[in-house]
Design a protein around this motif. Structure first.
Motif, PDB file in Angstrom:
ATOM      1  N   LEU A 236       4.295  20.362   1.655  1.00  0.00           N
ATOM      2  CA  LEU A 236       4.191  19.305   2.950  1.00  0.00           C
ATOM      3  C   LEU A 236       3.700  19.891   4.089  1.00  0.00           C
ATOM      4  O   LEU A 236       4.171  21.018   4.590  1.00  0.00           O
ATOM      5  CB  LEU A 236       5.801  18.738   3.044  1.00  0.00           C
ATOM      6  N   ASP A 237       2.918  19.149   4.814  1.00  0.00           N
ATOM      7  CA  ASP A 237       2.441  19.340   6.066  1.00  0.00           C
ATOM      8  C   ASP A 237       3.553  18.710   7.102  1.00  0.00           C
ATOM      9  O   ASP A 237       3.772  19.357   8.287  1.00  0.00           O
ATOM     10  CB  ASP A 237       1.056  18.448   6.455  1.00  0.00           C
ATOM     11  N   ALA A 238       4.189  17.893   6.774  1.00  0.00           N
ATOM     12  CA  ALA A 238       5.303  17.102   7.522  1.00  0.00           C
ATOM     13  C   ALA A 238       6.386  16.547   6.814  1.00  0.00           C
ATOM     14  O   ALA A 238       5.919  16.205   5.478  1.00  0.00           O
ATOM     15  CB  ALA A 238       4.622  16.289   8.556  1.00  0.00           C
ATOM     16  N   LEU A 239       7.557  16.504   7.196  1.00  0.00           N
ATOM     17  CA  LEU A 239       8.755  15.969   6.562  1.00  0.00           C
ATOM     18  C   LEU A 239       9.507  15.094   7.317  1.00  0.00           C
ATOM     19  O   LEU A 239       9.876  15.544   8.685  1.00  0.00           O
ATOM     20  CB  LEU A 239       9.603  17.165   6.243  1.00  0.00           C
ATOM     21  N   PRO A 240       9.638  13.838   7.233  1.00  0.00           N
ATOM     22  CA  PRO A 240      10.335  12.967   7.889  1.00  0.00           C
ATOM     23  C   PRO A 240      11.703  13.093   7.995  1.00  0.00           C
ATOM     24  O   PRO A 240      12.283  13.564   6.962  1.00  0.00           O
ATOM     25  CB  PRO A 240      10.312  11.432   7.414  1.00  0.00           C
ATOM     26  N   VAL A 241      12.391  12.811   9.350  1.00  0.00           N
ATOM     27  CA  VAL A 241      13.961  13.009   9.444  1.00  0.00           C
ATOM     28  C   VAL A 241      14.645  11.833   9.596  1.00  0.00           C
ATOM     29  O   VAL A 241      14.112  10.978  10.472  1.00  0.00           O
ATOM     30  CB  VAL A 241      14.190  14.347  10.440  1.00  0.00           C
ATOM     31  N   VAL A 242      15.772  11.540   8.887  1.00  0.00           N
ATOM     32  CA  VAL A 242      16.552  10.498   9.102  1.00  0.00           C
ATOM     33  C   VAL A 242      17.979  10.710   9.401  1.00  0.00           C
ATOM     34  O   VAL A 242      18.361  11.937   9.073  1.00  0.00           O
ATOM     35  CB  VAL A 242      16.520   9.650   7.728  1.00  0.00           C
ATOM     36  N   ASN A 243      18.672   9.781   9.929  1.00  0.00           N
ATOM     37  CA  ASN A 243      20.140   9.860   9.940  1.00  0.00           C
ATOM     38  C   ASN A 243      20.833   9.583   8.971  1.00  0.00           C
ATOM     39  O   ASN A 243      20.140   9.078   7.778  1.00  0.00           O
ATOM     40  CB  ASN A 243      20.528   9.227  11.234  1.00  0.00           C
ATOM     41  N   VAL A 244      22.092   9.236   8.645  1.00  0.00           N
ATOM     42  CA  VAL A 244      22.960   9.201   7.612  1.00  0.00           C
ATOM     43  C   VAL A 244      22.839   7.710   6.845  1.00  0.00           C
ATOM     44  O   VAL A 244      22.931   7.483   5.784  1.00  0.00           O
ATOM     45  CB  VAL A 244      24.331   9.399   7.849  1.00  0.00           C
TER      46      VAL A 244
ATOM     47  N   LEU B 196       0.797  -1.281  -0.142  1.00  0.00           N
ATOM     48  CA  LEU B 196      -0.135   0.110  -0.146  1.00  0.00           C
ATOM     49  C   LEU B 196       0.734   1.452  -0.097  1.00  0.00           C
ATOM     50  O   LEU B 196       0.338   2.292  -0.545  1.00  0.00           O
ATOM     51  CB  LEU B 196      -0.821   0.099   1.253  1.00  0.00           C
ATOM     52  N   TYR B 197       1.845   1.242   0.765  1.00  0.00           N
ATOM     53  CA  TYR B 197       2.687   2.467   1.001  1.00  0.00           C
ATOM     54  C   TYR B 197       3.410   3.027  -0.293  1.00  0.00           C
ATOM     55  O   TYR B 197       3.500   2.391  -1.345  1.00  0.00           O
ATOM     56  CB  TYR B 197       3.712   2.449   2.009  1.00  0.00           C
ATOM     57  N   ASP B 198       3.638   4.274  -0.240  1.00  0.00           N
ATOM     58  CA  ASP B 198       4.322   5.130  -1.430  1.00  0.00           C
ATOM     59  C   ASP B 198       5.605   5.041  -1.158  1.00  0.00           C
ATOM     60  O   ASP B 198       6.043   5.595  -0.328  1.00  0.00           O
ATOM     61  CB  ASP B 198       3.718   6.492  -1.454  1.00  0.00           C
ATOM     62  N   LYS B 199       6.421   4.616  -2.070  1.00  0.00           N
ATOM     63  CA  LYS B 199       7.938   4.539  -1.912  1.00  0.00           C
ATOM     64  C   LYS B 199       8.368   6.133  -2.232  1.00  0.00           C
ATOM     65  O   LYS B 199       9.736   6.069  -1.964  1.00  0.00           O
ATOM     66  CB  LYS B 199       8.549   3.195  -2.828  1.00  0.00           C
ATOM     67  N   ASP B 200       7.794   6.970  -3.015  1.00  0.00           N
ATOM     68  CA  ASP B 200       8.239   7.966  -3.455  1.00  0.00           C
ATOM     69  C   ASP B 200       8.491   8.869  -2.118  1.00  0.00           C
ATOM     70  O   ASP B 200       7.409   9.888  -2.162  1.00  0.00           O
ATOM     71  CB  ASP B 200       7.670   8.472  -4.427  1.00  0.00           C
ATOM     72  N   VAL B 201       8.999   8.941  -1.223  1.00  0.00           N
ATOM     73  CA  VAL B 201       8.965   9.689  -0.272  1.00  0.00           C
ATOM     74  C   VAL B 201       9.888  10.847  -0.012  1.00  0.00           C
ATOM     75  O   VAL B 201      10.991  10.634  -0.200  1.00  0.00           O
ATOM     76  CB  VAL B 201       8.892   8.832   1.274  1.00  0.00           C
ATOM     77  N   ILE B 202       9.695  11.974   0.167  1.00  0.00           N
ATOM     78  CA  ILE B 202      10.589  12.975   0.439  1.00  0.00           C
ATOM     79  C   ILE B 202      10.854  12.997   1.981  1.00  0.00           C
ATOM     80  O   ILE B 202      10.274  13.306   2.807  1.00  0.00           O
ATOM     81  CB  ILE B 202       9.995  14.508   0.057  1.00  0.00           C
ATOM     82  N   PHE B 203      12.186  13.163   1.998  1.00  0.00           N
ATOM     83  CA  PHE B 203      12.820  13.348   3.570  1.00  0.00           C
ATOM     84  C   PHE B 203      14.178  14.128   3.684  1.00  0.00           C
ATOM     85  O   PHE B 203      14.462  14.697   2.563  1.00  0.00           O
ATOM     86  CB  PHE B 203      13.252  11.752   3.989  1.00  0.00           C
ATOM     87  N   VAL B 204      14.439  14.274   5.028  1.00  0.00           N
ATOM     88  CA  VAL B 204      15.739  15.114   5.157  1.00  0.00           C
ATOM     89  C   VAL B 204      16.601  14.546   6.275  1.00  0.00           C
ATOM     90  O   VAL B 204      15.916  13.971   7.084  1.00  0.00           O
ATOM     91  CB  VAL B 204      15.130  16.712   5.515  1.00  0.00           C
ATOM     92  N   GLU B 205      18.021  14.742   6.081  1.00  0.00           N
ATOM     93  CA  GLU B 205      18.838  14.410   7.125  1.00  0.00           C
ATOM     94  C   GLU B 205      18.861  15.298   8.110  1.00  0.00           C
ATOM     95  O   GLU B 205      18.432  16.368   8.127  1.00  0.00           O
ATOM     96  CB  GLU B 205      20.357  14.047   6.292  1.00  0.00           C
ATOM     97  N   THR B 206      19.368  14.969   9.297  1.00  0.00           N
ATOM     98  CA  THR B 206      19.427  15.537  10.524  1.00  0.00           C
ATOM     99  C   THR B 206      20.112  16.968  10.601  1.00  0.00           C
ATOM    100  O   THR B 206      20.156  17.880  11.126  1.00  0.00           O
ATOM    101  CB  THR B 206      19.918  14.691  11.667  1.00  0.00           C
ATOM    102  N   TYR B 207      21.344  16.682   9.512  1.00  0.00           N
ATOM    103  CA  TYR B 207      22.398  17.839   9.472  1.00  0.00           C
ATOM    104  C   TYR B 207      21.986  18.901   8.560  1.00  0.00           C
ATOM    105  O   TYR B 207      22.639  19.870   8.363  1.00  0.00           O
ATOM    106  CB  TYR B 207      23.766  17.225   9.319  1.00  0.00           C
ATOM    107  N   ARG B 208      20.888  18.614   7.832  1.00  0.00           N
ATOM    108  CA  ARG B 208      20.298  19.641   6.753  1.00  0.00           C
ATOM    109  C   ARG B 208      19.972  21.085   7.548  1.00  0.00           C
ATOM    110  O   ARG B 208      19.441  21.104   8.452  1.00  0.00           O
ATOM    111  CB  ARG B 208      19.379  19.361   5.911  1.00  0.00           C
ATOM    112  N   PRO B 209      20.545  22.102   6.846  1.00  0.00           N
ATOM    113  CA  PRO B 209      20.118  23.431   7.468  1.00  0.00           C
ATOM    114  C   PRO B 209      18.616  23.965   7.580  1.00  0.00           C
ATOM    115  O   PRO B 209      17.952  23.353   6.539  1.00  0.00           O
ATOM    116  CB  PRO B 209      21.090  24.587   6.618  1.00  0.00           C
TER     117      PRO B 209
END
Length: 450
Positions: A229-237, A203-216
């Motif tokens: 976007l209403d919300a943006l997931p944050v990931v580590n390296v 079911l899920y959409d693989k085309d997800v926009i995310f950002v790394e923790t170190y991004r300004p």
């Protein structure tokens, strides 16, 4: 109905506080939003404001503190003990809790964390405290809804019900693998419409926009603005899901950046507000005022070199203000447009050559119209033809040079890491004044043979 804060209402509330009429205060406050109460508190003395907050339920008090300006909140919380602060922080989202705690002395910060009843909240806060405030890690909150790709829709809904107790706003479900790595995003609509035994992985959409923790923070704001976007997931390296950034946090970033740029363009250094102390406002405004004053002194000295010319043709003095103001206005207009282009990262970068060509085309049209109007005015009032030509040619030249300065200066400042917004303030105005006067008197010497 919009709440309007008046002095009469402030006096009324102050009177209730002095009488310690708790029931009347609660009755008055129950019709107001937290943001309205925050505005009211800013008009009260600290002790009165604290008494008012203590009459409200803890949820309302937490909402008020979350809505407060940082500097005002830091001063206000000096009247509270660490135990009192911890009761409010228990109800905060982790990112807002970290913002509040970063404003406190280290001792208070550690005491509050130790006193938190929600130990998961305490763990979230400790995870976030080591990030700088101006990067994605410092903006994110740990509270979110996530589901394993191997779950069924029914399992996902059950987990959604459990996790949603700690998440104020649910925009979507983030899908992860067994190691917590972000795989995609699943909308609530698809969950509701799917059969209960359907696997999440289908079911899920693989085309997800995310950002790394170190991004300004500016990059995060640009991503959320560009993709709405209403919300943006944050990931580590390694791609592991750590948290999310919500739109309300990014609105604060955008507002702060816009405020900073506006102050810089006006020649005000640092973060200063209307209700700051006289000394703080003076420190913020004085540096560029001194630059402007020095520019004015240089301009006056520069003009004094041509006193002899002004004695020969006194009418030249009447057009000095036009030369200076036109150069300043053109420079500010041009630099403001360039700043807008520099801030917009969504399109293909425009080269310096392209910017200069466009700038010269606009300058030619504007300069031609302005010069023609001034030339016609000189002829109408009977001024000498040569003087009219000098003034009009000087204006045309000033428009070109000011446009060039307004284009080049912000670009150069950005290249060397200085906020280009300062180029739209007193700096560019003063520089264009000096250039304009030099062109004016130089042309007078050339064409009038003084």
């Amino acid at each position: 109905m919009t709440f309007e804060l008046t002095q009469l209402y402030v006096d009324h509330i102050q009177e209730l506080i002095e009488k310690e009429d708790s029931a009347a205060i609660r009755s008055e406050m129950e019709n107001l939003f937290a943001a309205d109460i925050t505005s009211l508190l800013s008009e009260l003395e600290t002790e009165s404001a604290k008494f008012l907050v203590n009459q409200l339920n803890i949820e309302t008090g937490a909402a008020i503190l979350a809505d407060m300006d940082r500097g005002e909140r830091r001063d206000f919380l000096k009247a509270f003990t660490s135990e009192e602060i911890s009761k409010f922080v228990n109800l905060f989202d982790s990112d807002d809790a970290v913002d509040l705690l970063n404003e406190q002395p280290i001792r208070v910060r550690e005491e509050v964390i130790a006193l938190l009843e929600d130990r998961e909240q305490a763990r979230f806060i400790l995870d976030l405290l080591h990030y700088d405030e101006d990067v994605a890690g410092g903006l994110m909150q740990k509270e979110l809804i996530k589901a394993n790709e191997n779950w069924t829709v029914n399992q996902c809904i059950e987990e959604l019900r459990t996790q949603a107790e700690d998440v104020e706003k649910v925009y979507a479900v983030y899908v992860v693998d067994d190691f917590g790595k972000l795989l995609g995003i699943l909308s609530l609509k698809r969950i509701v419409l799917a059969h209960k035994n359907t696997k999440i992985e289908s079911l899920y959409d693989k085309d997800v926009i995310f950002v790394e923790t170190y991004r300004p923070a500016e990059e995060v704001a640009e991503l959320m603005r560009r993709y709405d976007l209403d919300a943006l997931p944050v990931v580590n390296v390694q791609g592991k899901l750590l948290g999310r950034i919500t739109i309300d946090d990014i609105v604060d970033v955008i507002t702060d950046q816009a405020s900073s740029d506006t102050l810089a363009m006006a020649g005000i250094t640092g973060d200063v507000e209307e209700d700051d102390s006289i000394w703080q406002q003076t420190k913020a405004r004085l540096p560029w005022l001194l630059v402007g004053m020095m520019g004015g002194i240089l301009a006056a000295k520069f003009i004094s070199f041509f006193e002899g010319d002004l004695k020969i043709i006194p009418a030249m003095a009447a057009f000095i203000p036009i030369i200076g103001s036109t150069g300043g206005n053109v420079g500010i207009q041009t630099s403001s447009i360039i700043l807008q282009g520099l801030a917009d990262k969504t399109g293909i970068d425009t080269t310096l050559g392209q910017r200069l060509i466009r700038m010269f085309a606009v300058a030619f049209i504007n300069g031609l119209i302005i010069s023609a109007i001034v030339f016609g005015f000189n002829m109408l009032i009977g001024n000498d033809l040569q003087l009219a030509l000098v003034v009009s040619t000087a204006l045309m030249s000033v428009v070109f040079l000011a446009s060039f300065m307004g284009t080049l200066t912000p670009i150069l400042l950005e290249k060397i890491g200085i906020n280009p917004a300062v180029a739209s303030g007193p700096f560019i105005t003063t520089a264009n004044d000096l250039i304009g006067y030099g062109v004016y008197f130089g042309l007078a010497h050339l064409l009038l043979k003084l």
